[in-house]
Design an enzyme around this catalytic site. Structure first.
Site, PDB file in Angstrom:
ATOM      1  N   TYR A  97       0.835  -1.194   0.000  1.00 39.30           N
ATOM      2  CA  TYR A  97       0.000   0.000   0.000  1.00 39.30           C
ATOM      3  C   TYR A  97       0.877   1.255   0.000  1.00 39.30           C
ATOM      4  O   TYR A  97       0.586   2.226  -0.693  1.00 39.30           O
ATOM      5  CB  TYR A  97      -0.921   0.009   1.232  1.00 39.30           C
ATOM      6  CG  TYR A  97      -1.911  -1.134   1.223  1.00 39.30           C
ATOM      7  CD1 TYR A  97      -3.122  -1.027   0.550  1.00 39.30           C
ATOM      8  CD2 TYR A  97      -1.634  -2.322   1.897  1.00 39.30           C
ATOM      9  CE1 TYR A  97      -4.028  -2.080   0.539  1.00 39.30           C
ATOM     10  CE2 TYR A  97      -2.537  -3.379   1.892  1.00 39.30           C
ATOM     11  CZ  TYR A  97      -3.732  -3.252   1.212  1.00 39.30           C
ATOM     12  OH  TYR A  97      -4.620  -4.289   1.201  1.00 39.30           O
ATOM     13  N   ASN A 120     -12.256  -1.711  -4.861  1.00 43.08           N
ATOM     14  CA  ASN A 120     -12.055  -2.096  -6.253  1.00 43.08           C
ATOM     15  C   ASN A 120     -13.279  -2.893  -6.739  1.00 43.08           C
ATOM     16  O   ASN A 120     -13.582  -3.942  -6.196  1.00 43.08           O
ATOM     17  CB  ASN A 120     -10.787  -2.958  -6.355  1.00 43.08           C
ATOM     18  CG  ASN A 120     -10.609  -3.594  -7.717  1.00 43.08           C
ATOM     19  OD1 ASN A 120     -11.157  -3.149  -8.711  1.00 43.08           O
ATOM     20  ND2 ASN A 120      -9.839  -4.672  -7.759  1.00 43.08           N
ATOM     21  N   CYS A 128      -6.318  -6.440  -7.042  1.00 46.62           N
ATOM     22  CA  CYS A 128      -6.129  -5.900  -5.696  1.00 46.62           C
ATOM     23  C   CYS A 128      -5.575  -6.957  -4.738  1.00 46.62           C
ATOM     24  O   CYS A 128      -5.004  -6.609  -3.707  1.00 46.62           O
ATOM     25  CB  CYS A 128      -7.425  -5.307  -5.164  1.00 46.62           C
ATOM     26  SG  CYS A 128      -8.846  -6.388  -5.247  1.00 46.62           S
ATOM     27  N   HIS A 129      -5.702  -8.225  -5.098  1.00 48.65           N
ATOM     28  CA  HIS A 129      -5.146  -9.287  -4.242  1.00 48.65           C
ATOM     29  C   HIS A 129      -3.617  -9.258  -4.225  1.00 48.65           C
ATOM     30  O   HIS A 129      -3.005  -9.852  -3.355  1.00 48.65           O
ATOM     31  CB  HIS A 129      -5.650 -10.667  -4.703  1.00 48.65           C
ATOM     32  CG  HIS A 129      -5.262 -11.023  -6.098  1.00 48.65           C
ATOM     33  ND1 HIS A 129      -5.953 -10.564  -7.202  1.00 48.65           N
ATOM     34  CD2 HIS A 129      -4.246 -11.781  -6.570  1.00 48.65           C
ATOM     35  CE1 HIS A 129      -5.384 -11.036  -8.296  1.00 48.65           C
ATOM     36  NE2 HIS A 129      -4.339 -11.775  -7.945  1.00 48.65           N
ATOM     37  N   GLU A 155      -0.833 -17.687  -8.250  1.00 46.73           N
ATOM     38  CA  GLU A 155       0.169 -16.942  -9.011  1.00 46.73           C
ATOM     39  C   GLU A 155       1.591 -17.242  -8.523  1.00 46.73           C
ATOM     40  O   GLU A 155       2.538 -16.608  -8.968  1.00 46.73           O
ATOM     41  CB  GLU A 155      -0.122 -15.443  -8.935  1.00 46.73           C
ATOM     42  CG  GLU A 155      -1.415 -15.063  -9.611  1.00 46.73           C
ATOM     43  CD  GLU A 155      -1.638 -13.566  -9.670  1.00 46.73           C
ATOM     44  OE1 GLU A 155      -0.631 -12.801  -9.667  1.00 46.73           O
ATOM     45  OE2 GLU A 155      -2.806 -13.141  -9.730  1.00 46.73           O
TER      46      GLU A 155
END
Length: 159
Positions: A97, A120, A128-129, A155
């Site tokens: 952030y 979002n 946003c994850h 991911e």
């Protein structure tokens, strides 16, 4: 007019919203800030819905598909700025952030960015994850922290 369709993901059912030309919302059912569907017409036949469902299928197979359809999140100028930065975080990478805040302004607070990230409207596609707290710490996710963990694992992101 807005249209919707549902998508069954490995992490739960997802509501997809479109204005007929662009994707305007992707929400896990039950997540924070889930929109009212009162004035949204269900329509499973839109071409853009087929495109986004194919994208989600590929994503959940562990691929890194390209977004080749329009997305149009609705929000304040500040939120749009934050969501644009989120869209630039590469697959398999993260930002904090604070890093996002510093890209906007040297005086921007990470908390303000956190508020925008949490709102979002296009989950997963606007990733946003991929946003973590200081030192890679897991922080909240409107879709639930368990889903955030699973998306990061998908991911191959170490956190």
């Amino acid at each position: 007019m807005y249209y919707s369709t549902d998508y069954v993901s490995p992490l739960g059912e997802i509501l997809i919203i479109s204005d007929g030309e662009s994707i305007c919302g992707v929400y896990f059912y039950g997540q924070k800030y889930f929109p009212s569907t009162e004035n949204i017409v269900e329509n499973d036949e839109l071409a853009i819905f087929r495109d986004v469902k194919k994208w989600l299928d590929d994503y959940f197979k562990g691929l890194n598909p390209k977004i080749d359809f329009k997305i149009k999140p609705q929000g304040s100028e500040f939120r749009l700025k934050v969501w644009k930065i989120l869209s630039e975080i590469p697959y398999g990478r993260t930002m904090t952030y604070g890093q996002i805040a510093s890209r906007i302004s040297p005086t921007m607070s990470a908390q303000a960015v956190g508020g925008a990230v949490g709102h979002n409207p296009i989950s997963i596609l606007i990733p946003c994850h991929r946003v973590l707290g200081v030192n890679g710490k897991l922080t909240g996710y409107a879709g639930g922290i368990d889903r955030k963990i699973e998306l990061l694992k998908l991911e191959k992101i170490i956190f």
